[in-house]
Design an enzyme around this catalytic site. Structure first.
Site, PDB file in Angstrom:
ATOM      1  N   GLY A 157     -66.400   8.938 -14.808  1.00  0.00           N
ATOM      2  CA  GLY A 157     -66.856   8.350 -16.059  1.00  0.00           C
ATOM      3  C   GLY A 157     -67.617   9.336 -16.917  1.00  0.00           C
ATOM      4  O   GLY A 157     -68.723   9.743 -16.558  1.00  0.00           O
ATOM      5  N   ARG A 160     -72.253   8.303 -21.483  1.00  0.00           N
ATOM      6  CA  ARG A 160     -73.450   9.007 -21.950  1.00  0.00           C
ATOM      7  C   ARG A 160     -74.191   9.633 -20.765  1.00  0.00           C
ATOM      8  O   ARG A 160     -74.587  10.791 -20.806  1.00  0.00           O
ATOM      9  CB  ARG A 160     -74.351   8.025 -22.706  1.00  0.00           C
ATOM     10  CG  ARG A 160     -75.577   8.651 -23.320  1.00  0.00           C
ATOM     11  CD  ARG A 160     -76.410   7.596 -23.998  1.00  0.00           C
ATOM     12  NE  ARG A 160     -75.864   7.166 -25.270  1.00  0.00           N
ATOM     13  CZ  ARG A 160     -75.270   5.989 -25.489  1.00  0.00           C
ATOM     14  NH1 ARG A 160     -75.132   5.131 -24.495  1.00  0.00           N
ATOM     15  NH2 ARG A 160     -74.818   5.662 -26.673  1.00  0.00           N
ATOM     16  N   ASP A 180     -61.857  10.247 -16.359  1.00  0.00           N
ATOM     17  CA  ASP A 180     -62.151   9.254 -17.387  1.00  0.00           C
ATOM     18  C   ASP A 180     -60.889   9.045 -18.209  1.00  0.00           C
ATOM     19  O   ASP A 180     -60.340  10.007 -18.750  1.00  0.00           O
ATOM     20  CB  ASP A 180     -63.295   9.739 -18.287  1.00  0.00           C
ATOM     21  CG  ASP A 180     -63.784   8.660 -19.234  1.00  0.00           C
ATOM     22  OD1 ASP A 180     -62.951   8.110 -19.990  1.00  0.00           O
ATOM     23  OD2 ASP A 180     -64.983   8.350 -19.240  1.00  0.00           O
ATOM     24  N   LEU A 214     -69.113  -1.248 -15.770  1.00  0.00           N
ATOM     25  CA  LEU A 214     -68.562  -2.326 -14.955  1.00  0.00           C
ATOM     26  C   LEU A 214     -67.819  -3.290 -15.869  1.00  0.00           C
ATOM     27  O   LEU A 214     -68.423  -4.067 -16.618  1.00  0.00           O
ATOM     28  CB  LEU A 214     -69.671  -3.058 -14.199  1.00  0.00           C
ATOM     29  CG  LEU A 214     -69.200  -4.205 -13.296  1.00  0.00           C
ATOM     30  CD1 LEU A 214     -68.234  -3.687 -12.233  1.00  0.00           C
ATOM     31  CD2 LEU A 214     -70.385  -4.907 -12.649  1.00  0.00           C
ATOM     32  N   ALA A 240     -74.807   3.606 -11.250  1.00  0.00           N
ATOM     33  CA  ALA A 240     -74.195   2.887 -12.371  1.00  0.00           C
ATOM     34  C   ALA A 240     -74.299   1.380 -12.161  1.00  0.00           C
ATOM     35  O   ALA A 240     -75.265   0.741 -12.595  1.00  0.00           O
ATOM     36  CB  ALA A 240     -72.745   3.333 -12.544  1.00  0.00           C
ATOM     37  N   ARG A 241     -73.321   0.803 -11.479  1.00  0.00           N
ATOM     38  CA  ARG A 241     -73.314  -0.628 -11.183  1.00  0.00           C
ATOM     39  C   ARG A 241     -72.763  -0.830  -9.777  1.00  0.00           C
ATOM     40  O   ARG A 241     -71.763  -0.215  -9.388  1.00  0.00           O
ATOM     41  CB  ARG A 241     -72.456  -1.409 -12.192  1.00  0.00           C
ATOM     42  CG  ARG A 241     -73.050  -1.494 -13.597  1.00  0.00           C
ATOM     43  CD  ARG A 241     -74.287  -2.378 -13.615  1.00  0.00           C
ATOM     44  NE  ARG A 241     -74.852  -2.547 -14.957  1.00  0.00           N
ATOM     45  CZ  ARG A 241     -75.821  -1.808 -15.457  1.00  0.00           C
ATOM     46  NH1 ARG A 241     -76.341  -0.820 -14.728  1.00  0.00           N
ATOM     47  NH2 ARG A 241     -76.290  -2.028 -16.666  1.00  0.00           N
ATOM     48  N   ASP A 262     -78.484   3.457  -5.805  1.00  0.00           N
ATOM     49  CA  ASP A 262     -79.582   2.836  -6.550  1.00  0.00           C
ATOM     50  C   ASP A 262     -79.186   1.439  -7.012  1.00  0.00           C
ATOM     51  O   ASP A 262     -80.033   0.669  -7.444  1.00  0.00           O
ATOM     52  CB  ASP A 262     -79.964   3.693  -7.763  1.00  0.00           C
ATOM     53  CG  ASP A 262     -81.202   3.171  -8.460  1.00  0.00           C
ATOM     54  OD1 ASP A 262     -82.222   2.955  -7.783  1.00  0.00           O
ATOM     55  OD2 ASP A 262     -81.150   2.951  -9.692  1.00  0.00           O
ATOM     56  N   GLU A 267     -77.026  -7.494  -5.499  1.00  0.00           N
ATOM     57  CA  GLU A 267     -78.282  -6.816  -5.760  1.00  0.00           C
ATOM     58  C   GLU A 267     -79.396  -7.843  -5.923  1.00  0.00           C
ATOM     59  O   GLU A 267     -79.303  -8.693  -6.806  1.00  0.00           O
ATOM     60  CB  GLU A 267     -78.164  -5.965  -7.029  1.00  0.00           C
ATOM     61  CG  GLU A 267     -79.348  -5.055  -7.262  1.00  0.00           C
ATOM     62  CD  GLU A 267     -79.138  -4.138  -8.460  1.00  0.00           C
ATOM     63  OE1 GLU A 267     -78.873  -2.933  -8.241  1.00  0.00           O
ATOM     64  OE2 GLU A 267     -79.227  -4.632  -9.603  1.00  0.00           O
ATOM     65  N   HIS A 286     -82.814  -0.090  -7.686  1.00  0.00           N
ATOM     66  CA  HIS A 286     -82.471   0.000  -9.101  1.00  0.00           C
ATOM     67  C   HIS A 286     -83.621   0.615  -9.908  1.00  0.00           C
ATOM     68  O   HIS A 286     -84.145   0.012 -10.852  1.00  0.00           O
ATOM     69  CB  HIS A 286     -82.107  -1.384  -9.653  1.00  0.00           C
ATOM     70  CG  HIS A 286     -81.167  -1.333 -10.827  1.00  0.00           C
ATOM     71  ND1 HIS A 286     -80.177  -2.255 -11.027  1.00  0.00           N
ATOM     72  CD2 HIS A 286     -81.078  -0.469 -11.884  1.00  0.00           C
ATOM     73  CE1 HIS A 286     -79.510  -1.971 -12.137  1.00  0.00           C
ATOM     74  NE2 HIS A 286     -80.042  -0.883 -12.669  1.00  0.00           N
ATOM     75  N   ALA A 288     -83.448   4.055 -11.050  1.00  0.00           N
ATOM     76  CA  ALA A 288     -83.039   5.293 -11.726  1.00  0.00           C
ATOM     77  C   ALA A 288     -83.339   5.262 -13.214  1.00  0.00           C
ATOM     78  O   ALA A 288     -83.680   6.283 -13.819  1.00  0.00           O
ATOM     79  CB  ALA A 288     -81.549   5.553 -11.499  1.00  0.00           C
TER      80      ALA A 288
END
Length: 328
Positions: A157, A160, A180, A214, A240-241, A262, A267, A286, A288
């Site tokens: 990916g 950003r 990507d 996601l 990420a997710r 993370d 979750e 979570h 980060a």
């Protein structure tokens, strides 16, 4: 800039509100808008007069019902990352309301965390620390690739955050791969990476780090088959997710690969979950993204963004409706 202070609603969760908007930042906000703080968007939440709504982590959903209560709404600024976290209704864009997100600000600590995780994982720090806690003082097991020199890192990916990670990794001597569907080979080269298909990236990388959004088509992107492509001793980093990875399959593969997570699915993980017990899996809750002193930057961004909007300048964090289908 007009001296009139437009009515605004500040709808950031109470658990982070004072961190995102400490007194100095709140004072700057008050110099631009006449803001009322709310915990929900029910009747009486000042939405009827609001021209600006500032949302954030733990805040109420700006759903269709809330939007209907805000006929004068002109700007929404989200102080978190993805605007999807704010559950902003499509009606906001349909009405031509400007929407902005602090995603670029939140991306910085996520990228920093990711790069730190990659470097520590390359040294097998998490696995060795777990062994050390139970009395073992030794180097990594023979045959387990250790060290960061000459290693290959695959970035899934070119988001950003993914781009920031690539930029920070270039100085560490890694060979960089990126996958990507929206990236061109020339754009990948500008990022210092080779563009490859996902399966090739998984098979060729010593460390794989996830930075894809996601979406329905990316849910469980790393399923049992794709996790099986990772070489023995590879490291999976996910900031990420959690839903990008098939959790049950990951448990099965973590006998031969390491993981730094993370985010998880679900979750949080339930107490006693295998991923929480494995010595070669490092799980954080979570953290980060912007945390503690970093969250102030989100509020500063919102204040600056409102200032740009009042002055008639383009928004730095503008979010377009057409971007939502392929963004986090």
């Amino acid at each position: 800039m007009s001296e009139r202070r437009p009515p605004a609603v500040l709808a950031v969760g109470p658990h982070v509100r004072d961190q995102v908007f400490p007194p100095e930042v709140r004072a700057k906000l008050a110099g631009l808008v006449d803001a009322r703080t709310v915990d929900d968007f029910g009747p009486g939440a000042a939405l009827a007069a609001a021209e600006v709504v500032v949302t954030g982590w733990g805040g109420p959903a700006l759903d269709a019902t809330a939007v209907a209560l805000a006929p004068r709404l002109r700007l929404v600024v989200h102080t978190g990352g993805s605007v999807k976290e704010a559950r902003i209704a499509p009606e906001v864009w349909e009405r031509g309301v400007a929407v902005s997100s602090a995603a670029a600000i939140n991306a910085v600590p996520v990228a920093q965390y990711t790069v730190a995780a990659i470097l520590l994982a390359g040294k097998r720090a998490f696995r060795l620390a777990a062994d050390f806690r139970v009395g073992a003082f030794r180097h990594a097991p023979p045959g387990l690739g250790t060290g960061n020199a000459g290693r290959t890192v695959g970035v899934v990916g070119a988001s950003r955050i993914g781009r920031l990670v690539l930029a920070q990794l270039r100085d560490h001597g890694f060979r960089l791969l990126v996958s990507d569907p929206y990236l061109t080979p020339s754009a990948a080269r500008e990022l210092g990476a080779d563009l490859v298909e996902l399966d090739e990236l998984l098979a060729a990388s010593d460390v794989v780090t996830l930075h894809a959004p996601l979406l329905e088509q990316t849910r469980r992107l790393l399923d049992d088959r794709r996790l099986g492509l990772l070489r023995d001793g590879a490291v999976l980093v996910n900031t990420a997710r959690g839903g990008l990875v098939d959790t049950e399959a990951l448990v099965r593969h973590c006998g031969r690969i390491d993981a730094v997570l993370d985010v998880t699915d679900p979750e949080p993980l339930p107490p006693g979950h295998p991923l929480l017990r494995l010595p070669n899996v490092f799980v954080t809750p979570h953290v980060a993204g912007a945390l503690g002193t970093e969250t102030r930057r989100l509020g500063e961004f919102a204040v600056a963004e409102i200032g740009r909007w009042l002055a008639g300048f383009p928004l730095d964090g503008a979010v377009r409706a057409e971007d939502l289908a392929r963004s986090a």
